[in-house]
Design a protein around this motif. Structure first.
Motif, PDB file in Angstrom:
ATOM      1  N   GLN A   3       0.856  -1.188   0.000  1.00 17.49           N
ATOM      2  CA  GLN A   3       0.000   0.000   0.000  1.00 17.49           C
ATOM      3  C   GLN A   3       0.887   1.231   0.000  1.00 17.49           C
ATOM      4  O   GLN A   3       1.855   1.314   0.761  1.00 17.49           O
ATOM      5  CB  GLN A   3      -0.932   0.000   1.198  1.00 17.49           C
ATOM      6  CG  GLN A   3      -1.988  -1.090   1.131  1.00 17.49           C
ATOM      7  CD  GLN A   3      -2.995  -0.992   2.272  1.00 17.49           C
ATOM      8  OE1 GLN A   3      -2.650  -0.567   3.370  1.00 17.49           O
ATOM      9  NE2 GLN A   3      -4.222  -1.380   2.007  1.00 17.49           N
ATOM     10  N   SER A  25       3.637   0.362   2.839  1.00 19.13           N
ATOM     11  CA  SER A  25       3.409  -0.646   3.872  1.00 19.13           C
ATOM     12  C   SER A  25       4.026  -1.960   3.410  1.00 19.13           C
ATOM     13  O   SER A  25       4.361  -2.132   2.244  1.00 19.13           O
ATOM     14  CB  SER A  25       1.915  -0.822   4.111  1.00 19.13           C
ATOM     15  OG  SER A  25       1.302  -1.360   2.950  1.00 19.13           O
ATOM     16  N   GLY A  26       4.126  -2.894   4.317  1.00 18.46           N
ATOM     17  CA  GLY A  26       4.621  -4.209   3.939  1.00 18.46           C
ATOM     18  C   GLY A  26       6.070  -4.413   4.301  1.00 18.46           C
ATOM     19  O   GLY A  26       6.837  -3.460   4.412  1.00 18.46           O
ATOM     20  N   ARG A  27       6.449  -5.666   4.456  1.00 19.40           N
ATOM     21  CA  ARG A  27       7.796  -6.003   4.899  1.00 19.40           C
ATOM     22  C   ARG A  27       8.754  -6.219   3.759  1.00 19.40           C
ATOM     23  O   ARG A  27       9.947  -6.403   3.980  1.00 19.40           O
ATOM     24  CB  ARG A  27       7.749  -7.276   5.747  1.00 19.40           C
ATOM     25  CG  ARG A  27       6.878  -7.163   6.975  1.00 19.40           C
ATOM     26  CD  ARG A  27       6.836  -8.484   7.728  1.00 19.40           C
ATOM     27  NE  ARG A  27       5.955  -8.429   8.877  1.00 19.40           N
ATOM     28  CZ  ARG A  27       5.680  -9.468   9.657  1.00 19.40           C
ATOM     29  NH1 ARG A  27       6.238 -10.631   9.403  1.00 19.40           N
ATOM     30  NH2 ARG A  27       4.863  -9.335  10.676  1.00 19.40           N
ATOM     31  N   ASN A  77      10.922   2.475   4.567  1.00 21.63           N
ATOM     32  CA  ASN A  77       9.877   2.172   3.576  1.00 21.63           C
ATOM     33  C   ASN A  77       9.338   3.431   2.905  1.00 21.63           C
ATOM     34  O   ASN A  77       8.124   3.620   2.780  1.00 21.63           O
ATOM     35  CB  ASN A  77       8.718   1.405   4.225  1.00 21.63           C
ATOM     36  CG  ASN A  77       9.036  -0.061   4.437  1.00 21.63           C
ATOM     37  OD1 ASN A  77      10.194  -0.462   4.370  1.00 21.63           O
ATOM     38  ND2 ASN A  77       8.020  -0.861   4.700  1.00 21.63           N
TER      39      ASN A  77
END
Length: 126
Positions: A3, A25-27, A77
């Motif tokens: 996202q 977002s997110g790893r 990020n």
């Protein structure tokens, strides 16, 4: 899934500067090449800038080369677009995009990037 949320757009006079930010977002942020695109009223969306997964290489549209700088911070990020010496023709909605394919994020293919932000308006007055 990624996202993307852009921020930093606004109104500026010609010759001024703005910095756009895109928070992801997110790893697996470092798995994605990142880019910026823009769309002006009545025009098609166009590629602006791209950066590789670890930020080692950058690419720019000829119209912004020497004025815009793309960068990324994989620890945070985020991807940034520093825009200097802005011109009225830079007025557009700017979109952050992510894809695992570098040709796609550079706009070299007909396939659009997999992930997009909602866009942020940049208006440059003459």
């Amino acid at each position: 899934q990624v996202q993307l949320v852009e921020s930093g757009g606004g109104f500026v006079q010609a010759g001024g500067s703005l910095r756009l930010s895109c928070a992801a977002s997110g790893r697996t942020f470092s798995s994605y090449a990142m880019g910026w695109f823009r769309q002006a009223p009545g025009k098609e969306r166009e590629f602006v800038a791209a950066i590789t997964w670890r930020g080692l290489r950058t690419y720019y549209a000829d119209s912004v080369k020497g004025r815009f700088t793309i960068s990324r911070d994989n620890a945070k990020n985020t991807v940034l677009l520093q825009m200097n010496s802005l011109k009225p023709e830079d007025t557009a909605v700017y979109y952050c995009a992510a894809d695992t394919s570098l040709p796609t994020i550079r706009g070299d293919t007909t396939t659009p990037p997999d992930y997009w932000g909602q866009g942020t308006q940049v208006t440059v007055s003459s």
